[in-house]
Motif scaffolding. Sequence first.
Motif, PDB file in Angstrom:
ATOM      1  N   LYS A 100      52.421  32.640  32.882  1.00 40.52           N
ATOM      2  CA  LYS A 100      52.224  34.014  33.363  1.00 40.52           C
ATOM      3  C   LYS A 100      51.527  34.866  32.302  1.00 40.52           C
ATOM      4  O   LYS A 100      50.535  35.545  32.583  1.00 40.52           O
ATOM      5  CB  LYS A 100      53.574  34.608  33.753  1.00 40.52           C
ATOM      6  N   ALA A 101      52.033  34.835  31.083  1.00 35.27           N
ATOM      7  CA  ALA A 101      51.475  35.651  30.001  1.00 35.27           C
ATOM      8  C   ALA A 101      50.027  35.269  29.700  1.00 35.27           C
ATOM      9  O   ALA A 101      49.168  36.143  29.507  1.00 35.27           O
ATOM     10  CB  ALA A 101      52.340  35.526  28.749  1.00 35.27           C
TER      11      ALA A 101
ATOM     12  N   GLU B 240      47.860  36.551  32.671  1.00 35.69           N
ATOM     13  CA  GLU B 240      47.804  38.016  32.713  1.00 35.69           C
ATOM     14  C   GLU B 240      46.872  38.552  31.631  1.00 35.69           C
ATOM     15  O   GLU B 240      46.105  39.482  31.882  1.00 35.69           O
ATOM     16  CB  GLU B 240      49.200  38.619  32.576  1.00 35.69           C
ATOM     17  N   SER B 241      46.920  37.975  30.454  1.00 33.12           N
ATOM     18  CA  SER B 241      46.056  38.411  29.358  1.00 33.12           C
ATOM     19  C   SER B 241      44.583  38.185  29.692  1.00 33.12           C
ATOM     20  O   SER B 241      43.750  39.085  29.545  1.00 33.12           O
ATOM     21  CB  SER B 241      46.435  37.656  28.082  1.00 33.12           C
ATOM     22  N   ARG B 242      44.258  36.995  30.169  1.00 31.28           N
ATOM     23  CA  ARG B 242      42.872  36.681  30.504  1.00 31.28           C
ATOM     24  C   ARG B 242      42.376  37.526  31.680  1.00 31.28           C
ATOM     25  O   ARG B 242      41.241  37.987  31.690  1.00 31.28           O
ATOM     26  CB  ARG B 242      42.741  35.193  30.809  1.00 31.28           C
TER      27      ARG B 242
ATOM     28  N   ALA C 170      43.468  40.517  32.584  1.00 31.46           N
ATOM     29  CA  ALA C 170      43.310  41.905  32.141  1.00 31.46           C
ATOM     30  C   ALA C 170      41.992  42.075  31.387  1.00 31.46           C
ATOM     31  O   ALA C 170      41.282  43.069  31.579  1.00 31.46           O
ATOM     32  CB  ALA C 170      44.486  42.334  31.266  1.00 31.46           C
ATOM     33  N   ASP C 171      41.644  41.098  30.559  1.00 29.87           N
ATOM     34  CA  ASP C 171      40.364  41.147  29.852  1.00 29.87           C
ATOM     35  C   ASP C 171      39.208  41.125  30.850  1.00 29.87           C
ATOM     36  O   ASP C 171      38.229  41.851  30.695  1.00 29.87           O
ATOM     37  CB  ASP C 171      40.223  39.970  28.882  1.00 29.87           C
TER      38      ASP C 171
ATOM     39  N   LYS D  49      41.926  45.853  33.682  1.00 27.09           N
ATOM     40  CA  LYS D  49      43.204  46.445  34.102  1.00 27.09           C
ATOM     41  C   LYS D  49      44.178  45.308  34.376  1.00 27.09           C
ATOM     42  O   LYS D  49      43.773  44.156  34.569  1.00 27.09           O
ATOM     43  CB  LYS D  49      43.027  47.304  35.352  1.00 27.09           C
ATOM     44  N   PRO D  50      45.478  45.599  34.415  1.00 31.79           N
ATOM     45  CA  PRO D  50      46.445  44.534  34.691  1.00 31.79           C
ATOM     46  C   PRO D  50      46.266  43.951  36.092  1.00 31.79           C
ATOM     47  O   PRO D  50      45.952  44.672  37.043  1.00 31.79           O
ATOM     48  CB  PRO D  50      47.796  45.245  34.585  1.00 31.79           C
ATOM     49  N   VAL D  51      46.437  42.654  36.195  1.00 31.07           N
ATOM     50  CA  VAL D  51      46.430  41.948  37.473  1.00 31.07           C
ATOM     51  C   VAL D  51      47.774  41.233  37.568  1.00 31.07           C
ATOM     52  O   VAL D  51      48.146  40.491  36.661  1.00 31.07           O
ATOM     53  CB  VAL D  51      45.270  40.924  37.551  1.00 31.07           C
ATOM     54  N   GLY D  52      48.487  41.474  38.650  1.00 30.43           N
ATOM     55  CA  GLY D  52      49.797  40.850  38.831  1.00 30.43           C
ATOM     56  C   GLY D  52      49.693  39.345  39.009  1.00 30.43           C
ATOM     57  O   GLY D  52      48.826  38.858  39.741  1.00 30.43           O
TER      58      GLY D  52
ATOM     59  N   ASP E 228      59.036  38.557  40.704  1.00 32.23           N
ATOM     60  CA  ASP E 228      59.369  37.938  39.419  1.00 32.23           C
ATOM     61  C   ASP E 228      60.864  37.689  39.257  1.00 32.23           C
ATOM     62  O   ASP E 228      61.275  36.856  38.457  1.00 32.23           O
ATOM     63  CB  ASP E 228      58.879  38.807  38.260  1.00 32.23           C
TER      64      ASP E 228
END
Length: 170
Positions: A57-58, A61-63, A65-66, A70-73, A105
């Motif tokens: 997940k982490a 989420e990091s990739r 967002a880059d 913006k954040p993507v669930g 989650d």
Amino acid sequence: MTAYVVLLRAVNVGGTGKLPMAQLRAMCEDAGFQQVRTYIASGNVVMRSTASERQVKAALESRLADYAGKPVGVVVRAAAEMAQVLAADPFPDAARNRVVAIFLDRAPPADTLSMVRHRKDEEIVLGAREIYVHYGDGMADSKLVIAAAKAGTARNMNTVAKLVEMAAQI
């Protein structure tokens, strides 16, 4: 190595969050995931990894967002848990495209059902980390609001079944 199903929230739906599936596969491979396959253009991935669910997940989420700025669930399930979601479907006789599992989650809050608004003929059942909804007349005209589902992502049972099948094959 664990087989996982990854579900992205609000990707390629209604003209928002455009993400080509080839780009998503490349992100997953860049993160070190193996046997990466996507299913339809709404952010569904099956793959294998030695990482934990939380690490998968982490990393995504990091990739994401880059990529998106913006954040993507991201919701992650081990293939075995996804198969349990399918098996636990409380509406097995209903049309598969009128039953969704809303993936969360964590377990739905105890007050989930009492907080539902604009319910018409929809049936709702809480699962382990899911909320099952049967839209008797279909989703098109439904005004159903489930506050606990806001951070989740929904897939109909046809999609859940296909992802379970795909995950079993990798």
